[in-house]
Design an enzyme around this catalytic site. Structure first.
Site, PDB file in Angstrom:
ATOM      1  N   ALA A 239       0.673  -1.226   0.050  1.00  0.00           N
ATOM      2  CA  ALA A 239       0.000   0.017  -0.083  1.00  0.00           C
ATOM      3  C   ALA A 239       0.797   1.388  -0.056  1.00  0.00           C
ATOM      4  O   ALA A 239       0.771   2.118  -0.742  1.00  0.00           O
ATOM      5  CB  ALA A 239      -0.871  -0.135   1.236  1.00  0.00           C
TER       6      ALA A 239
ATOM      7  N   LYS B  83      -7.189  -0.393  -3.790  1.00  0.00           N
ATOM      8  CA  LYS B  83      -7.796  -1.974  -3.533  1.00  0.00           C
ATOM      9  C   LYS B  83      -6.926  -2.858  -2.949  1.00  0.00           C
ATOM     10  O   LYS B  83      -6.354  -3.421  -3.673  1.00  0.00           O
ATOM     11  CB  LYS B  83      -8.712  -2.214  -4.647  1.00  0.00           C
TER      12      LYS B  83
ATOM     13  N   GLU C  67       3.713  -4.904 -11.328  1.00  0.00           N
ATOM     14  CA  GLU C  67       4.640  -5.613 -10.514  1.00  0.00           C
ATOM     15  C   GLU C  67       4.077  -7.163 -10.433  1.00  0.00           C
ATOM     16  O   GLU C  67       3.213  -7.264  -9.705  1.00  0.00           O
ATOM     17  CB  GLU C  67       4.879  -5.105  -9.298  1.00  0.00           C
TER      18      GLU C  67
ATOM     19  N   CYS D 197       7.468 -12.307  -4.175  1.00  0.00           N
ATOM     20  CA  CYS D 197       7.416 -12.170  -5.614  1.00  0.00           C
ATOM     21  C   CYS D 197       8.977 -12.430  -5.989  1.00  0.00           C
ATOM     22  O   CYS D 197       9.197 -13.018  -6.980  1.00  0.00           O
ATOM     23  CB  CYS D 197       7.001 -10.821  -6.049  1.00  0.00           C
TER      24      CYS D 197
ATOM     25  N   GLU E 280       5.709 -20.273 -10.568  1.00  0.00           N
ATOM     26  CA  GLU E 280       5.910 -19.657  -9.063  1.00  0.00           C
ATOM     27  C   GLU E 280       5.031 -20.404  -8.287  1.00  0.00           C
ATOM     28  O   GLU E 280       3.850 -20.628  -8.239  1.00  0.00           O
ATOM     29  CB  GLU E 280       5.410 -18.216  -9.181  1.00  0.00           C
TER      30      GLU E 280
HETATM   31  P1  NAD Z   1      -3.664 -11.703  -7.441  1.00  0.00           P
HETATM   32  O1  NAD Z   1      -3.200 -11.512  -8.883  1.00  0.00           O
HETATM   33  O2  NAD Z   1      -4.603 -12.905  -7.346  1.00  0.00           O
HETATM   34  O3  NAD Z   1      -4.329 -10.507  -6.701  1.00  0.00           O
HETATM   35  C1  NAD Z   1      -3.799  -9.160  -6.812  1.00  0.00           C
HETATM   36  C2  NAD Z   1      -4.779  -8.318  -6.326  1.00  0.00           C
HETATM   37  O4  NAD Z   1      -5.729  -8.404  -7.705  1.00  0.00           O
HETATM   38  C3  NAD Z   1      -5.645  -8.331  -5.328  1.00  0.00           C
HETATM   39  O5  NAD Z   1      -6.324  -7.140  -4.735  1.00  0.00           O
HETATM   40  C4  NAD Z   1      -6.920  -8.968  -6.142  1.00  0.00           C
HETATM   41  O6  NAD Z   1      -8.217  -9.053  -5.565  1.00  0.00           O
HETATM   42  C5  NAD Z   1      -7.039  -8.282  -7.455  1.00  0.00           C
HETATM   43  N1  NAD Z   1      -7.435  -9.075  -8.568  1.00  0.00           N
HETATM   44  C6  NAD Z   1      -7.776 -10.085  -8.672  1.00  0.00           C
HETATM   45  N2  NAD Z   1      -8.326 -10.477  -9.940  1.00  0.00           N
HETATM   46  C7  NAD Z   1      -8.425  -9.092 -10.681  1.00  0.00           C
HETATM   47  C8  NAD Z   1      -8.895  -8.529 -11.773  1.00  0.00           C
HETATM   48  N3  NAD Z   1      -9.629  -9.551 -12.614  1.00  0.00           N
HETATM   49  N4  NAD Z   1      -9.092  -7.403 -11.914  1.00  0.00           N
HETATM   50  C9  NAD Z   1      -8.455  -6.550 -11.130  1.00  0.00           C
HETATM   51  N5  NAD Z   1      -7.940  -6.947 -10.056  1.00  0.00           N
HETATM   52  C10 NAD Z   1      -7.932  -8.207  -9.547  1.00  0.00           C
HETATM   53  O7  NAD Z   1      -2.220 -11.894  -6.713  1.00  0.00           O
HETATM   54  P2  NAD Z   1      -2.246 -12.261  -5.065  1.00  0.00           P
HETATM   55  O8  NAD Z   1      -2.490 -13.814  -4.865  1.00  0.00           O
HETATM   56  O9  NAD Z   1      -2.800 -11.416  -4.058  1.00  0.00           O
HETATM   57  O10 NAD Z   1      -0.613 -12.073  -4.850  1.00  0.00           O
HETATM   58  C11 NAD Z   1       0.481 -13.019  -5.173  1.00  0.00           C
HETATM   59  C12 NAD Z   1       1.113 -12.597  -6.613  1.00  0.00           C
HETATM   60  O11 NAD Z   1       1.691 -11.331  -6.265  1.00  0.00           O
HETATM   61  C13 NAD Z   1       2.226 -13.179  -6.812  1.00  0.00           C
HETATM   62  O12 NAD Z   1       2.257 -13.817  -8.267  1.00  0.00           O
HETATM   63  C14 NAD Z   1       3.271 -12.509  -6.459  1.00  0.00           C
HETATM   64  O13 NAD Z   1       4.509 -12.764  -7.334  1.00  0.00           O
HETATM   65  C15 NAD Z   1       2.843 -11.488  -6.968  1.00  0.00           C
HETATM   66  N6  NAD Z   1       3.591 -10.117  -6.368  1.00  0.00           N
HETATM   67  C16 NAD Z   1       4.339  -9.289  -6.884  1.00  0.00           C
HETATM   68  C17 NAD Z   1       5.132  -8.534  -6.453  1.00  0.00           C
HETATM   69  C18 NAD Z   1       6.104  -7.472  -7.215  1.00  0.00           C
HETATM   70  O14 NAD Z   1       6.522  -6.468  -6.875  1.00  0.00           O
HETATM   71  N7  NAD Z   1       6.402  -7.981  -8.523  1.00  0.00           N
HETATM   72  C19 NAD Z   1       4.857  -8.096  -5.029  1.00  0.00           C
HETATM   73  C20 NAD Z   1       4.318  -8.736  -4.147  1.00  0.00           C
HETATM   74  C21 NAD Z   1       3.339  -9.748  -5.088  1.00  0.00           C
END
Ligand code: NAD
Length: 505
Positions: A172, A189, A264, A298, A399
């Site tokens: 955040a 969100k 990201e 990640c 992953e």
């Molecule tokens: P996710 O993609 O399932 O969800 C991430 C966010 O997107 C949540 O808030 C979710 O509610 C929202 N979301 C889900 N579907 C959506 C859609 N269709 N449209 C818009 N928003 C949507 O990921 P997660 O399971 O919460 O987190 C894990 C993933 O995040 C891993 O793949 C990890 O590698 C990645 N991650 C990347 C970084 C980075 O900086 N590169 C950092 C942290 C986590």
């Protein structure tokens, strides 16, 4: 007479709270009164209920952000004043440090130590951008005589910021701090599994003097609310952190209106241990690289390549130390590895490990769902080291997002680089070698946004964080992030004494 357990339950109940969304400076319940329940992954117990947003609520949040941006005063504040407010946000967060840490531990099941580091970094992000924004400005460019050209940095507008569950407050902060520093308005969100500290951050922003409507926090489903924000015509930019498949969907949706985007995404980061490495440091750094945050990072270094000449020595120590990692009460200072976020994630991790074993991989340590004493109803996985794998296996390509590392041997530098780059991802990478020339040479050939040389940490406020290839694009946590929340306007003037008549009429 009440029993000790009943007293404990009563105390737990007293801790439970209801968290509102934040829209236009107000704490609001969702328009249907529905809630999201947040459970402590370490114990399975209810932590709190949170307002659940509908599309109507998301619409109100976008309207508030739009109005705050178009007619509000935040972006017009002198930069020093915005900078002061960011510092004040950091100061309030610092004064509420213990509460933020406790909530982060309860909401995610991560270890106290991990939560303390991440809350500290979230605070420092605001301090970093409070300073960085003061130096963020346009330029004067060389143009032919009698012309003058300068650029201005303008805030891009209304930003939808969508974040995952693995580092709730830190993600955040990575999003909100640079956006509001530049003068944007945001609709944040958080993930439905971990919304609490993002809501508190929204409250803190208001308390610090961010005007209503500039920071809105909506809590709801990704596919419904997240997608609604991504498609919304009044949203100018989407900043997303999450999985690669969702990132691809977001890019496709955002392309319809050519929204600015930052992605990201996921990773499968390699760590290369050369024969001249300090073996103890390489072992300690590699343990941290994969088991920190229970592998739910990640940039987790989940592929480990060790030179064949030191493989046995390295692995003996790596396995010995992995066995010493403690799971259990996340609030216990001695706990190294916290819980897994939920049952789905736990099953997904276990499935990867089981499939790998069916394909012939050897589990050297771990490989099982864990049940630490007193935390039998939580979601836990043993720190797991897997050998005898190859690049055709899912466990090497995908992953896992859990405490699971695969280990392979390599024979020379060329092979190490080829193996490290043989992935769709390109987020983190690590090199362990005492030879600085070699480390630099290899770093230059690694296809990843982040290279850690003899270093277990991937970033501090100020260091760019982001990926190559399918790990996304755009860099966060650094000065150039400010440009991702800005448009550059070029202003070209003519000051010649004679009027210009380009058509010669
Ligand atoms: P996710 O993609 O399932 O969800 C991430 C966010 O997107 C949540 O808030 C979710 O509610 C929202 N979301 C889900 N579907 C959506 C859609 N269709 N449209 C818009 N928003 C949507 O990921 P997660 O399971 O919460 O987190 C894990 C993933 O995040 C891993 O793949 C990890 O590698 C990645 N991650 C990347 C970084 C980075 O900086 N590169 C950092 C942290 C986590």
């Amino acid at each position: 007479m009440t029993t000790t357990r009943e007293n404990e339950i009563e105390q737990e109940n007293m801790k439970r709270e209801f968290y509102h969304m934040i829209i236009n400076g107000e704490k609001v319940k969702g328009s249907t009164g529905e809630t999201i329940k947040s459970y402590n992954p370490a114990t399975g117990e209810l932590v709190a209920e949170i307002a659940k947003a509908t599309k109507d609520d998301a619409e109100k949040a976008v309207e508030a952000a739009r109005a705050a941006f178009d007619t509000g005063k935040w972006k017009k504040f002198p930069v020093g004043r915005r900078s002061n407010v960011l510092n004040k946000i950091a100061a309030i967060m610092r004064s509420r440090f213990n509460e933020l840490v406790e909530l982060e531990v309860l909401d995610t099941g991560k270890s106290l130590h991990a939560a303390q580091g991440q809350v500290t970094q979230a605070i420092e992000d605001f301090e970093f951008y409070a300073g960085a924004i003061v130096g963020h400005r346009g330029a004067v460019n060389n143009v032919p005589g009698q012309f003058h050209n300068y650029t201005e940095k303008e805030p891009v507008g209304v930003c939808a910021q969508i974040i995952p569950w693995n580092y709730p407050l830190m993600m955040a902060a990575w999003k909100v701090a640079p956006a509001i520093a530049v003068g944007c308005s945001v609709v944040l969100k958080p993930a439905s599994l971990t919304p609490i500290t993002a809501i508190i951050l929204g409250e803190i922003c208001l308390e610090a003097g961010v005007p209503p409507g500039v920071v809105n926090v909506v809590t709801g489903s990704g596919s419904e609310i997240g997608n609604y924000l991504v498609e919304h015509h009044n949203v100018d930019k989407v900043a997303f952190t999450g999985s690669t498949p969702v990132g691809k969907d977001i890019m496709a949706s955002a392309s319809q209106s050519l929204k600015r985007i930052t992605l990201e995404l996921g990773g499968k980061s390699p760590s290369i241990v050369f024969e001249d490495a300090d073996i103890t440091s390489a072992v300690d750094g590699s343990l941290f690289g994969i088991f920190y945050n229970s592998g739910q990072s990640c940039e987790a270094r989940s592929r480990l390549y060790v030179h064949e000449s030191i493989y046995d020595e390295f692995m003996d120590l790596f396995v010995e130390k992995a066995k010493k990692l403690k799971l259990g009460d996340p609030f216990n200072k001695g706990t190294h590895v916290g819980a897994i976020i939920d049952q789905n994630q736990l099953e997904s991790i276990d499935n990867y490990v089981q499939s790998a074993q069916k394909e012939g991989a050897n589990v050297l340590v771990g490989g099982n769902i864990a049940k630490p004493e007193g935390h039998e109803n939580g979601f836990w996985y043993e720190p797991t080291i897997i050998a005898n794998v190859n690049h055709d296996m899912e466990i090497v390509k995908e992953e896992v997002f859990g405490p699971v590392v695969v280990v392979m041997k390599f024979k020379d530098e060329k092979e190490a680089i080829q193996l490290a780059n043989d992935t769709d991802f390109g987020l983190g990478s690590a090199i362990w070698s005492k030879d600085g020339a070699r480390a630099t040479r290899v770093a230059n050939q690694i296809q990843a946004g982040i290279v850690m040389i003899n270093c277990p940490f991937s970033a501090f406020p100020g260091t760019p964080f982001g990926g190559y290839k399918q790990s996304g694009f755009g860099r966060e946590l650094c000065i150039e992030t400010l440009d991702l929340y800005s448009e550059t306007k070029s202003i070209l003037s003519y000051y010649g004494s004679r009027p210009l008549n380009p058509f010669g009429l």
